[in-house]
Each structure stands twice: as C-alpha cells, then as structure tokens.
Motif scaffolding. Structure first.
Motif, PDB file in Angstrom:
ATOM      1  N   ARG A   1      23.874   0.295   5.616  1.00  0.00           N
ATOM      2  CA  ARG A   1      22.781   1.252   5.498  1.00  0.00           C
ATOM      3  C   ARG A   1      22.017   1.069   4.186  1.00  0.00           C
ATOM      4  O   ARG A   1      20.784   1.100   4.161  1.00  0.00           O
ATOM      5  N   LEU A   2      22.755   0.856   3.094  1.00  0.00           N
ATOM      6  CA  LEU A   2      22.109   0.698   1.792  1.00  0.00           C
ATOM      7  C   LEU A   2      21.217  -0.545   1.760  1.00  0.00           C
ATOM      8  O   LEU A   2      20.055  -0.475   1.335  1.00  0.00           O
ATOM      9  N   ILE A   3      21.740  -1.681   2.215  1.00  0.00           N
ATOM     10  CA  ILE A   3      20.965  -2.922   2.185  1.00  0.00           C
ATOM     11  C   ILE A   3      19.748  -2.817   3.103  1.00  0.00           C
ATOM     12  O   ILE A   3      18.656  -3.266   2.764  1.00  0.00           O
ATOM     13  N   SER A   4      19.929  -2.204   4.270  1.00  0.00           N
ATOM     14  CA  SER A   4      18.808  -2.027   5.203  1.00  0.00           C
ATOM     15  C   SER A   4      17.700  -1.196   4.562  1.00  0.00           C
ATOM     16  O   SER A   4      16.506  -1.520   4.673  1.00  0.00           O
ATOM     17  N   TRP A   5      18.081  -0.130   3.863  1.00  0.00           N
ATOM     18  CA  TRP A   5      17.092   0.727   3.205  1.00  0.00           C
ATOM     19  C   TRP A   5      16.391  -0.008   2.073  1.00  0.00           C
ATOM     20  O   TRP A   5      15.159   0.083   1.914  1.00  0.00           O
ATOM     21  N   LEU A   6      17.135  -0.766   1.291  1.00  0.00           N
ATOM     22  CA  LEU A   6      16.552  -1.517   0.179  1.00  0.00           C
ATOM     23  C   LEU A   6      15.595  -2.600   0.677  1.00  0.00           C
ATOM     24  O   LEU A   6      14.535  -2.828   0.084  1.00  0.00           O
ATOM     25  N   LEU A   7      15.972  -3.267   1.770  1.00  0.00           N
ATOM     26  CA  LEU A   7      15.086  -4.298   2.318  1.00  0.00           C
ATOM     27  C   LEU A   7      13.759  -3.711   2.782  1.00  0.00           C
ATOM     28  O   LEU A   7      12.717  -4.345   2.686  1.00  0.00           O
ATOM     29  N   GLU A   8      13.811  -2.498   3.284  1.00  0.00           N
ATOM     30  CA  GLU A   8      12.597  -1.859   3.785  1.00  0.00           C
ATOM     31  C   GLU A   8      11.753  -1.274   2.664  1.00  0.00           C
ATOM     32  O   GLU A   8      10.513  -1.326   2.723  1.00  0.00           O
ATOM     33  N   ASN A   9      12.392  -0.740   1.631  1.00  0.00           N
ATOM     34  CA  ASN A   9      11.654  -0.017   0.605  1.00  0.00           C
ATOM     35  C   ASN A   9      11.492  -0.756  -0.721  1.00  0.00           C
ATOM     36  O   ASN A   9      10.526  -0.513  -1.438  1.00  0.00           O
ATOM     37  N   HIS A  10      12.419  -1.642  -1.055  1.00  0.00           N
ATOM     38  CA  HIS A  10      12.351  -2.365  -2.326  1.00  0.00           C
ATOM     39  C   HIS A  10      12.745  -3.830  -2.131  1.00  0.00           C
ATOM     40  O   HIS A  10      13.705  -4.312  -2.751  1.00  0.00           O
ATOM     41  N   PRO A  11      12.005  -4.560  -1.283  1.00  0.00           N
ATOM     42  CA  PRO A  11      12.437  -5.927  -0.952  1.00  0.00           C
ATOM     43  C   PRO A  11      12.380  -6.904  -2.124  1.00  0.00           C
ATOM     44  O   PRO A  11      13.293  -7.731  -2.274  1.00  0.00           O
ATOM     45  N   VAL A  12      11.347  -6.837  -2.957  1.00  0.00           N
ATOM     46  CA  VAL A  12      11.192  -7.835  -4.025  1.00  0.00           C
ATOM     47  C   VAL A  12      12.329  -7.760  -5.052  1.00  0.00           C
ATOM     48  O   VAL A  12      12.960  -8.782  -5.362  1.00  0.00           O
ATOM     49  N   PRO A  13      12.663  -6.573  -5.604  1.00  0.00           N
ATOM     50  CA  PRO A  13      13.814  -6.515  -6.528  1.00  0.00           C
ATOM     51  C   PRO A  13      15.133  -6.913  -5.858  1.00  0.00           C
ATOM     52  O   PRO A  13      15.992  -7.538  -6.490  1.00  0.00           O
ATOM     53  N   LEU A  14      15.289  -6.570  -4.574  1.00  0.00           N
ATOM     54  CA  LEU A  14      16.530  -6.919  -3.885  1.00  0.00           C
ATOM     55  C   LEU A  14      16.673  -8.428  -3.753  1.00  0.00           C
ATOM     56  O   LEU A  14      17.740  -8.990  -4.014  1.00  0.00           O
ATOM     57  N   TRP A  15      15.587  -9.119  -3.374  1.00  0.00           N
ATOM     58  CA  TRP A  15      15.637 -10.581  -3.277  1.00  0.00           C
ATOM     59  C   TRP A  15      15.876 -11.211  -4.641  1.00  0.00           C
ATOM     60  O   TRP A  15      16.516 -12.262  -4.741  1.00  0.00           O
TER      61      TRP A  15
END
Length: 311
Positions: A85-99
């Motif tokens: 759930r956390l990774i899915s939310w981050l990919l949708e809302n904060h993709p650039v910092p996550l990558w």
C-alpha cells in the motif's frame, strides 16, 4: 543462524522485491544465505515427493530445510503485504523522489556485486558489457503489454520470480518492463485472491525450474555469470532514473494513460518538458540514503556466504 535472523533476512528480501531497485537475490547474497536458499529450493524434488507419498512429513521437512524456508518466507510475506500500500501510494503521489531512492539502492547493489567478481578477464569483461547492453536496450524499449488474461498473469509471475532469485536483477524491475508492476501492487493492496493465486502458481513453477539452472551456472561459470548479472544491474539504472520523458503513452485497463516508452533526461530538462519541479535536493538526498542502506547491510553481513556442502 537462528530463526529470527532468517526472518529478518526474509524481510529484507521482501522489501527489496517489492521495489524496482534491489533484488531479493541480492539481499540473500550480501546477507550470507544465498547458497542455502538455492540448495533448499532445489531440494523440492522427486526425493521430497517420495517422502511425502510415504507420509514421512518430518523427513520431507528436513530434506528441504523446512525451518529455514518457513522463517524466510514469513519474512518475505510480512514485507510484501505491509509495503504494498505504501509503495503504491508513493508511486502515484511522489514518483520522482521514490525513483531517486530506488536509484541509490540499485547503484549500491551493482557496486556490491561488482566486488564479488574475482580475476577479471576479457571474457568476463565482455559478459559485464553484454549484461549492461541487454538491460539498457530493454530499458529504452517500449513496455511489453502482458495484460492478456490469466496467461499473462501466470507468465509475469514465472518471469518475475526467476529475476527475484538472481543476485542483481529485481523481480519488480521485470514487472516494470512487462507493464505489470502497478497491476500486481493493486492486486496485493486489494487482496485480489484470484489474481494472487495465478501469479503465485507461475512464481512457484518458475522458482523450481530456474533455481536449478541458476545453481548450475553459478557453480560451473560463477565469475562470468556474476559479471553478466552485474552488467544487467548497471544497465537497469536507466529504468530507475528519476527524471524521465515519456515518448509513448498507452491506455490502461481503467482508461487512464500510462507511459509505454520513456527516456532518461537531466533534471533541468525534466522541468522544462513536464513543467514539474525536479526536486533535485530531495532526490539527491534520497539517492544517498538508498545507497547508504545497501552499503550498511553489506558491511554488516557481506562476505559471510555459507557453503552448502558444509551444512
């Protein structure tokens, strides 16, 4: 090694496999359980089946090193279910910092594996270059569409698990290339049992099949195989580069537009092309954090590979 220590290593593997950065195989390798893992998986064979048919549950359990596998799988499952759930939310809302964080993870992992290759030669260097070239070609190619029913789900599980046990190739990275990463995350998040069951069946068959091939290659051509995998990991940095420009879009299963082909660009160019902030300082900081995490894990457990012949 106690069961809690194995469970923690499993959690590291699960956390690695849910993000397209570090493979679970890499975590197993640098925490010293890789040979034990491959040997245990390969032990699920005809001898194990014969023991089960004789109702010798204890014998079958010991044959496959069941206590080790149970503790490891429990750790992997704990990480995957808690992080989906956390990774899915981050990919949708904060993709650039996550990558950016993923980039730091995978860069450190590549350097860790690079140190494992001993006695460099022309052939091993060519293996490294070949791996890098293959990964770069795949990374810059259009995303493969695997959304063709249960067969696509099964095949995605089969291919992803093969990558998961390789030290250097992330199973989730393969899912990104197959265009199935978001779909699998959504299924885990919503507990879509039908999807998960078919995916798990593909993964189980892939695991039992590929572990034998990998065991043969690593024991017969260890250095060349490691060089190839290291090159693949370096090439996959193109996939997790945080600043990308989308060349081709496709329509997703719910009508939303999804990137089908992307190329890496510099942060300033990203801002010009997309009108979004590059978040450069945050991204560089997260790269350093991701890099440091893998480096610390390697410093803590690296160099402690177990020899299965001694077990």
């Amino acid at each position: 090694m106690n069961h809690f220590g194995i469970f923690l290593r499993g959690m590291l593997m699960g956390a690695a496999d849910i993000v397209p950065g570090v493979s679970g195989g890499t975590m197993a390798f640098i925490t010293g359980i890789y040979d034990t893992l491959l040997t245990s998986i390969r032990s699920v064979d005809l001898d194990c089946l014969r023991l089960l048919l004789k109702f010798d549950i204890r014998g079958a359990w010991d044959h496959v090193n069941g206590s080790f596998l149970l503790a490891l799988l429990a750790g992997i499952a704990t990480s995957i279910l808690s992080l989906a759930r956390l990774i899915s939310w981050l990919l949708e809302n904060h993709p650039v910092p996550l990558w950016a964080f993923f980039f730091g993870l995978i860069l450190a992992s590549a350097l860790v594996l690079l140190r494992q290759v001993q006695g460099w030669s022309i052939a091993r260097t060519l293996c490294l270059v070949a791996g890098l070239g293959i990964a770069a070609t795949i990374a810059l190619s259009p995303t493969v569409n695997m959304h063709f029913g249960m067969a696509g789900i099964f095949l995605s599980g089969f291919l992803a698990i093969c990558a998961m046990i390789l030290p250097g190739i992330s199973g989730s990275f393969i899912l990104v290339l197959l265009g199935m990463y978001g779909t699998v995350l959504s299924a885990l998040k919503s507990l879509d049992l039908g999807f998960i069951l078919v995916f798990a069946m593909g993964a189980a068959i892939g695991l039992l099949t590929f572990s034998r091939l990998l065991h043969f290659l690593l024991h017969r051509f260890h250095e060349a195989t490691m060089a190839l995998l290291t090159g693949f990991l370096f090439g996959s940095l193109l996939v997790v580069w945080p600043w990308k420009h989308v060349l081709v879009w496709i329509e997703g299963s719910h009508g939303q537009l999804k990137p089908a082909q992307q190329v890496p660009v510099m942060p300033l160019e990203f801002t010009v092309l997309t009108g979004e902030s590059s978040q450069l300082v945050l991204c560089l900081s997260l790269m350093v954090v991701g890099f440091a995490l893998v480096w610390l894990i390697d410093a803590r457990w690296g160099g402690k590979q177990e020899n299965p012949a001694e077990q």
